[in-house]
Design an enzyme around this catalytic site. Structure first.
Site, PDB file in Angstrom:
ATOM      1  NE  ARG A  62      -3.351  -2.869   0.400  1.00 43.08           N
ATOM      2  CZ  ARG A  62      -3.705  -3.877   1.193  1.00 43.08           C
ATOM      3  NH1 ARG A  62      -2.932  -4.254   2.196  1.00 43.08           N
ATOM      4  NH2 ARG A  62      -4.826  -4.537   0.967  1.00 43.08           N
ATOM      5  CG  ASP A  67      -2.689  -6.527  -1.038  1.00 46.31           C
ATOM      6  OD1 ASP A  67      -3.736  -6.318  -1.665  1.00 46.31           O
ATOM      7  OD2 ASP A  67      -2.669  -7.060   0.083  1.00 46.31           O
ATOM      8  CG  HIS A  71      -5.677  -9.019  -0.953  1.00 47.52           C
ATOM      9  ND1 HIS A  71      -5.986  -7.702  -0.721  1.00 47.52           N
ATOM     10  CD2 HIS A  71      -6.491  -9.747  -0.150  1.00 47.52           C
ATOM     11  CE1 HIS A  71      -6.941  -7.630   0.195  1.00 47.52           C
ATOM     12  NE2 HIS A  71      -7.268  -8.862   0.556  1.00 47.52           N
ATOM     13  CG  ASP A  96      -6.188 -11.906   2.935  1.00 46.46           C
ATOM     14  OD1 ASP A  96      -5.426 -12.391   2.076  1.00 46.46           O
ATOM     15  OD2 ASP A  96      -6.173 -10.707   3.254  1.00 46.46           O
ATOM     16  CD  GLU A  97      -9.863  -8.862   3.412  1.00 53.63           C
ATOM     17  OE1 GLU A  97     -10.376  -8.254   4.355  1.00 53.63           O
ATOM     18  OE2 GLU A  97      -8.942  -8.383   2.712  1.00 53.63           O
ATOM     19  CD1 TRP A 152      -7.239 -13.437   9.052  1.00 52.47           C
ATOM     20  CD2 TRP A 152      -8.103 -11.381   8.938  1.00 52.47           C
ATOM     21  NE1 TRP A 152      -8.098 -13.414   7.978  1.00 52.47           N
ATOM     22  CE2 TRP A 152      -8.651 -12.147   7.876  1.00 52.47           C
ATOM     23  CE3 TRP A 152      -8.491 -10.051   9.075  1.00 52.47           C
ATOM     24  CZ2 TRP A 152      -9.566 -11.633   6.966  1.00 52.47           C
ATOM     25  CZ3 TRP A 152      -9.405  -9.536   8.163  1.00 52.47           C
ATOM     26  CH2 TRP A 152      -9.935 -10.322   7.123  1.00 52.47           C
ATOM     27  CB  THR A 172       0.695   0.919   5.015  1.00 56.32           C
ATOM     28  OG1 THR A 172       0.856   0.177   3.808  1.00 56.32           O
ATOM     29  CG2 THR A 172       1.626   0.371   6.079  1.00 56.32           C
ATOM     30  CD  GLU A 173      -5.293  -1.019   3.531  1.00 52.22           C
ATOM     31  OE1 GLU A 173      -4.614  -0.960   4.584  1.00 52.22           O
ATOM     32  OE2 GLU A 173      -5.851  -2.063   3.148  1.00 52.22           O
TER      33      GLU A 173
HETATM   34  C1  ACM Z   1      -6.425  -9.212   6.402  1.00 56.98           C
HETATM   35  O1  ACM Z   1      -6.454  -8.268   7.214  1.00 56.98           O
HETATM   36  N1  ACM Z   1      -7.112  -9.118   5.270  1.00 56.98           N
HETATM   37  C2  ACM Z   1      -5.665 -10.414   6.651  1.00 56.98           C
END
Ligand code: ACM
Length: 526
Positions: free
Chosen positions: A154, A183, A244, A300-301, A370, A448-449
């Site tokens: 980021r 990412d 990501h 993730d996500e 997490w 760090t967005e």
């Molecule tokens: C995460 O915070 N997406 C691992």
């Protein structure tokens, strides 16, 4: 009779001095056992530092230089002796430090243990201006994994900042630097086989898609890995997939899994052989750079940006042919395949806690928990035999604000004050009852967005990092928040000397929050 009275008096004194309240030294983190004694050892310019050779000799040379730099009392001439003795069978990373008026002895059975003995002695010497109270410290960590994660996709902070963090981590006895290098906005690690990944993929950051390319060359990586290893810190690289993956998919659309709008190219194509070949080639270069037995693959996500998986005929056919049931089954297939690929390359996979549902092998993978709002995922991981590293968003994500008046950062039904960080994992450890052996440790993770520069990075990391270090190293029975806060000013002094801009929890208004570069940064829930 006199003898017995003296012995009783000595025993009573020894007990009193070993009570945590009385033995609290300005040390970060607090050691397991401390016994104070009469007298002082004075660090002087005529000091002799010796050892039993090998690694202890190398460390003796380093310590000698570090003590000389303190410019101690010219008239004093004590001795310091470092001994690495495997037969003493001290715990891994543990050590004994004995300070008497004429001599200091540092002893360990592992190189890391001797290094930590040195760090402890240095902290004592610095905190007392070279006049160290006599004592005996026996110390060993509570957890093997004491980590800090930095997201440089980021925003990019560069080699010197990373080295500064490695120095501070070593002093705090933290031993894992988890490096989030790939990412959405930027790819930050040179891969020779795919030069576009950095030539174009490193252009831009979260706030500015046109920011000049910033990344680590393979030489930079080798330099930082070696710098960390000298400080007994393992670097864990993260190559996030199948989601990501935007920076990579932007440059190599043949491995992209599609996606829509702002999620275009968010995932790798989950079933093309070309994708697995691409990933395998990148792993080979990553593995050649990082000696860590682990590689982090994210996981993730995925649901954020896998819209095309539902409509792409090739993907739909693959789900049918392989009997995967649906798109979630496909995601799990992908992760299992990556797990097998890494195992064949001799590495253990680490993934975010979504991987628990993929049915990967607990022998070949480790889970990073997490999602603090999904405590059952921690329990499920443990019940299914996985080793777990804990970095729940609350309280261990460093991009969450640390003070009620702060406006920039994340919240989620509250925020992450230093006290909550310090009190972890006691706040949830009952969930791991019966599975304590599977908890590898914990980690502070800094996304760090909303962290666009070094000033804000430091402000979010400090002083909470000192609390994390103590939560990871110090036995629960030795932790005491009020005592930690009493000694914290010493750590803040060290940060002042390093020119680090930190949040001061004692006078919060003396350290205003650095400006947000973007209104989007202001208090984000979730
Ligand atoms: C995460 O915070 N997406 C691992």
């Amino acid at each position: 009779m006199i003898h017995i009275e003296r012995r009783i008096a000595l025993v009573v004194m020894a007990c009193l001095l070993s009570l945590p309240g009385l033995s609290q030294l300005p040390l970060f983190p607090t050691p397991a056992e401390v016994r104070m004694a009469q007298g002082h050892f004075t660090v002087g310019r005529e000091l002799q530092v010796s050892s039993n050779g090998g690694y202890a000799g190398k460390l003796a040379g380093i310590l000698s230089e570090e003590l000389k730099a303190m410019d101690g009392d010219a008239s004093s001439s004590g001795q310091v002796y470092l001994e690495l003795d495997e037969r003493a069978a001290l715990p891994d990373e543990g050590y004994v430090l004995e300070v008497t008026p004429a001599k200091v002895v540092l002893k360990a059975s592992s190189e890391a243990g001797l290094f930590y003995a040195k760090e402890t002695f240095l902290q004592l010497a610095e905190a007392t201006d070279g006049k160290v109270r006599c004592c005996r410290i026996e110390d060993a960590p509570r957890y093997a994994w004491r980590g800090f994660m930095l997201d440089e996709s980021r925003h990019f902070f560069g080699k010197e900042k990373v080295k500064q963090y490695l120095d501070i981590m070593a002093s705090l006895k933290m031993n894992v630097f988890h490096w989030h290098l790939t990412d959405e906005p930027g790819w930050r690690i040179e891969i020779k086989k795919y030069p576009k990944l950095t030539a174009e993929g490193a252009v831009g950051n979260w706030h500015d898609p046109k920011a000049p390319a910033q990344f680590y060359t393979q030489d930079d990586i080798r330099e930082i890995v070696a710098y960390a290893a000298e400080r007994h810190i393992m670097i864990l690289p993260e190559f996030d997939m199948p989601g990501h993956a935007t920076a990579a998919c932007r440059l190599y659309p043949e491995v992209s899994g599609g996606g829509e709008g702002k999620w275009e190219g968010f995932t790798f194509h989950p079933c093309k052989e070309e994708t697995f070949e691409f990933i395998s080639n990148i792993f080979d270069e990553i593995i050649s750079l990082f000696p860590s037995p682990y590689i982090h693959v994210g996981g993730d996500e995925v649901h954020f940006g896998n819209q095309s998986w539902y409509t792409d005929p090739e993907i739909q056919q693959f789900i049918k042919d392989k009997n995967l049931g649906n798109e979630v089954g496909l995601e799990h297939y992908f992760i299992r395949r990556i797990n097998d690929m890494l195992a064949a390359k001799g590495k253990i996979m680490i993934g975010w806690d979504e991987i628990v549902d993929a049915g990967v092998s607990p022998d070949k993978s480790v889970v990073m928990w997490w999602r603090h709002d999904k405590k059952y995922q921690l329990v499920k991981a443990l019940e299914n035999g996985y080793k777990v590293i804990m970095t729940p968003r609350r309280p261990l994500y460093a991009d969450f604000v640390q003070y009620g008046q702060h406006r920039v950062g994340r919240t989620w039904g509250g925020y992450n004050p230093i006290e909550d960080v310090y009190r972890f994992p006691e706040s949830i450890i009952h969930l791991a009852q019966g599975y304590e052996e599977q908890i590898m440790g914990l980690q502070f993770s800094l996304w760090t967005e909303r962290v666009a520069d070094a000033k804000r990075l430091d402000f979010m990391a400090f002083p909470r990092l000192a609390a994390v270090a103590e939560s990871a190293w110090t036995l629960a029975k030795r932790k005491e928040y009020s005592l930690f806060m009493q000694k914290l000013p010493k750590f803040l002094e060290t940060l002042d000397e390093l020119g680090i801009y930190y949040f001061n929890p004692f006078c919060p208004d003396s350290t205003p929050e650095p400006d947000a570069p973007d209104k989007e940064d202001v208090l984000k829930n979730g």
